[in-house]
Design a protein around this motif. Structure first.
Motif, mmCIF file in Angstrom:
data_model
loop_
_atom_site.group_PDB
_atom_site.id
_atom_site.type_symbol
_atom_site.label_atom_id
_atom_site.label_comp_id
_atom_site.label_asym_id
_atom_site.label_seq_id
_atom_site.Cartn_x
_atom_site.Cartn_y
_atom_site.Cartn_z
ATOM 1 N N LEU A 240 -11.257 15.810 8.363
ATOM 2 C CA LEU A 240 -11.698 15.179 9.719
ATOM 3 C C LEU A 240 -11.358 15.894 10.887
ATOM 4 N N ASN A 241 -10.417 16.694 10.777
ATOM 5 C CA ASN A 241 -9.732 17.935 11.810
ATOM 6 C C ASN A 241 -8.726 16.584 12.389
ATOM 7 N N VAL A 242 -8.113 15.803 11.693
ATOM 8 C CA VAL A 242 -7.010 15.208 12.849
ATOM 9 C C VAL A 242 -5.637 14.993 12.370
ATOM 10 N N LYS A 243 -4.835 14.150 12.729
ATOM 11 C CA LYS A 243 -3.696 14.188 11.980
ATOM 12 C C LYS A 243 -3.413 13.730 11.158
ATOM 13 N N PRO A 244 -2.642 13.821 9.678
ATOM 14 C CA PRO A 244 -2.417 13.029 8.655
ATOM 15 C C PRO A 244 -1.318 11.853 8.903
ATOM 16 N N LYS A 245 -1.440 10.877 9.963
ATOM 17 C CA LYS A 245 -1.070 9.878 10.079
ATOM 18 C C LYS A 245 -1.078 8.728 9.297
ATOM 19 N N TYR A 246 0.210 7.972 8.483
ATOM 20 C CA TYR A 246 -0.306 7.052 7.482
ATOM 21 C C TYR A 246 1.551 6.320 7.063
ATOM 22 N N GLN A 247 0.923 4.907 6.588
ATOM 23 C CA GLN A 247 2.258 4.009 6.857
ATOM 24 C C GLN A 247 1.513 3.886 5.477
ATOM 25 N N VAL A 248 2.654 3.240 5.019
ATOM 26 C CA VAL A 248 2.867 2.497 3.677
ATOM 27 C C VAL A 248 3.548 1.290 3.513
ATOM 28 N N ALA A 249 2.554 0.440 3.224
ATOM 29 C CA ALA A 249 2.715 -1.422 3.049
ATOM 30 C C ALA A 249 3.529 -1.563 2.152
ATOM 31 N N PRO A 250 4.846 -1.603 2.036
ATOM 32 C CA PRO A 250 5.143 -2.219 -0.150
ATOM 33 C C PRO A 250 4.756 -3.624 0.063
ATOM 34 N N LYS A 251 5.644 -4.179 -1.932
ATOM 35 C CA LYS A 251 4.732 -5.088 -1.650
ATOM 36 C C LYS A 251 4.935 -6.358 -0.895
ATOM 37 N N PHE A 252 6.807 -6.468 -0.703
ATOM 38 C CA PHE A 252 7.377 -6.980 0.233
ATOM 39 C C PHE A 252 6.208 -7.574 1.516
ATOM 40 N N LEU A 253 5.561 -6.587 2.043
ATOM 41 C CA LEU A 253 4.880 -6.442 3.462
ATOM 42 C C LEU A 253 3.680 -7.486 2.975
ATOM 43 N N VAL A 254 2.857 -6.908 1.967
ATOM 44 C CA VAL A 254 1.604 -7.282 1.195
ATOM 45 C C VAL A 254 1.452 -8.614 1.272
ATOM 46 N N ARG A 255 3.025 -9.500 0.978
ATOM 47 C CA ARG A 255 2.786 -11.210 0.384
ATOM 48 C C ARG A 255 3.321 -11.764 1.808
ATOM 49 N N ILE A 256 4.091 -10.863 2.366
ATOM 50 C CA ILE A 256 4.110 -11.297 3.975
ATOM 51 C C ILE A 256 2.764 -11.935 4.559
ATOM 52 N N LEU A 257 1.694 -10.425 4.406
ATOM 53 C CA LEU A 257 0.183 -10.828 4.769
ATOM 54 C C LEU A 257 -0.554 -11.468 4.858
ATOM 55 N N GLY A 258 0.028 -12.073 3.233
ATOM 56 C CA GLY A 258 -1.285 -12.624 2.542
ATOM 57 C C GLY A 258 -0.972 -14.098 2.912
ATOM 58 N N LEU A 259 0.093 -14.300 3.604
ATOM 59 C CA LEU A 259 0.158 -15.895 4.106
ATOM 60 C C LEU A 259 -0.356 -16.543 4.864
ATOM 61 N N PHE A 260 -1.328 -15.430 5.564
ATOM 62 C CA PHE A 260 -2.421 -15.104 6.818
ATOM 63 C C PHE A 260 -3.621 -14.413 7.131
ATOM 64 N N MET A 261 -4.127 -13.805 5.702
ATOM 65 C CA MET A 261 -4.594 -12.837 5.669
ATOM 66 C C MET A 261 -5.373 -13.397 4.474
ATOM 67 N N PRO A 262 -7.060 -13.937 4.070
ATOM 68 C CA PRO A 262 -6.750 -14.020 2.414
ATOM 69 C C PRO A 262 -6.901 -12.723 1.643
ATOM 70 N N ILE A 263 -7.408 -11.922 2.571
ATOM 71 C CA ILE A 263 -7.720 -10.717 1.718
ATOM 72 C C ILE A 263 -6.649 -10.241 0.528
ATOM 73 N N MET A 264 -5.674 -9.775 1.567
ATOM 74 C CA MET A 264 -4.173 -9.381 1.224
ATOM 75 C C MET A 264 -4.067 -10.355 0.456
ATOM 76 N N LYS A 265 -3.644 -11.658 0.549
ATOM 77 C CA LYS A 265 -3.459 -12.619 -0.671
ATOM 78 C C LYS A 265 -4.235 -12.764 -2.070
ATOM 79 N N GLU A 266 -5.380 -11.998 -1.958
ATOM 80 C CA GLU A 266 -5.904 -11.955 -3.265
ATOM 81 C C GLU A 266 -5.652 -9.977 -3.351
ATOM 82 N N THR A 267 -4.605 -9.767 -2.535
ATOM 83 C CA THR A 267 -4.454 -8.012 -3.203
ATOM 84 C C THR A 267 -3.539 -8.320 -4.074
ATOM 85 N N VAL A 268 -2.332 -9.170 -3.542
ATOM 86 C CA VAL A 268 -0.705 -9.020 -4.090
ATOM 87 C C VAL A 268 -1.002 -8.885 -5.921
ATOM 88 N N GLU A 269 -1.934 -9.734 -6.216
ATOM 89 C CA GLU A 269 -1.486 -9.299 -7.609
ATOM 90 C C GLU A 269 -2.100 -8.266 -8.491
#
Length: 316
Positions: A240-269
């Motif tokens: 893409l000719n861009v800088k490889p900026k990224y962040q890693v979402a650990p399990k605990f964060l995905v679980r917290i996001l799952g409390l507010f976002m249905p798709i993330m709740k389904e992703t936890v398992e």
């Protein structure tokens, strides 16, 4: 007549393109089907209704299932077993072959590094248990000889012009192309296979039109040298000719996001797919049909040229 049920998704579209090699008699079934080839027959239907499903299938020689029900355990539990049960019954009545496009959710999570068609079936997720149940229904009927069917399995997939159904598109390609950080789940150090959608479509068409392929499970062609999460992000960013900026979402964060976002709740398992190597082996198909999967470099190049060339011009 060769009929695609769930024709509007990424795999259904690629399959419709590939089927032109075998027939000009293609029927596309979904709630709002759209032509892929000029000669395609369109059949709007709610496939969860048996009477509509029966009409959609009638007169078909081969049925391809590339359906994607809403990504939630509740929806899968309510819809998949009933749909597959109805479809098996109708296929037997109409004497048509069944090609079922599947994922790998039913595999034992401790056997993901080098997955073959003989992988142990031991799902660790609720959605995986649904997938295991419906796959077993199909193969049980196939083994009795009452139904001519096969299962075509794919790893997570990626490809050009995909909306909302590819994790790699949503978490890496799109944000990087907009100058934002890419996202990766759990850990970026493990290998992760992705099946290229055009390969999946071509291979599914080959299987459906090969009589000897029925009665078996097949892994669809997938490049054998998967990248780690970090490598995926770096290679896509470079293209893409861009800088490889990224962040890693650990399990605990995905679980917290799952409390507010249905798709993330389904992703936890499903997070176990990112805390270990996820390597998909398609050598059975490759050897049988002399098929070379699209390399990851080529796949990334095509996606960027197709979807992001204009938006990334001049980025650094």
């Amino acid at each position: 007549m060769q009929t695609i049920i769930g024709s509007g998704g990424a795999i259904g579209i690629e399959l419709a393109k590939a089927l032109k090699k075998y027939t000009s008699n293609i029927r596309l079934v979904s709630r709002n089907p759209k032509k892929v080839n000029s000669e395609d027959q369109l059949f709007p239907a709610d496939i969860t209704k048996r009477d509509q499903l029966e009409k959609a299938v009638k007169g078909s020689d081969i049925i391809y299932v590339t359906v994607g029900f809403t990504y939630s355990y509740k929806a899968w539990r309510e819809k998949w077993p009933n749909f597959v049960r109805d479809l098996i019954s109708i296929c037997k009545k109409e004497n048509c072959k069944l090609v079922f496009f599947d994922n790998i959710y039913m595999y034992d999570k401790d056997y993901l590094s080098g997955m073959t068609e003989d992988n142990p079936i031991n799902p660790s997720s609720k959605k995986g248990k649904v997938r295991a149940e419906i796959a077993q229904m199909i193969m049980d009927e196939s083994h009795t000889g009452k139904l001519k069917a096969l299962i075509a399995r794919s790893a997570d997939f990626y490809g050009p012009s995909i909306e909302n159904t590819s994790v790699l598109t949503e978490t890496v390609f799109k944000p990087l192309s907009k100058g934002k950080k890419a996202n990766w789940l759990v850990s970026n150090k493990y290998k992760h296979s992705f099946t290229y959608t055009a390969d999946a479509g071509k291979a599914t068409a080959i299987l459906g039109n090969t009589d000897a392929a029925y009665g078996q499970i097949w892994h669809l062609p997938t490049a054998s040298d998967p990248l780690t999460g970090k490598q995926w992000i770096e290679k896509i960013a470079h293209t893409l000719n861009v800088k490889p900026k990224y962040q890693v979402a650990p399990k605990f964060l995905v679980r917290i996001l799952g409390l507010f976002m249905p798709i993330m709740k389904e992703t936890v398992e499903m997070l176990y797919q990112y805390d270990r190597d996820y390597v998909f082996d398609s050598s059975k198909f490759e050897k049988e049909f002399n098929f070379e999967p699209t390399s990851y470099k080529q796949g990334i190049d095509i996606i960027v040229q197709t979807d992001y060339k204009k938006t990334t011009a001049g980025n650094v």
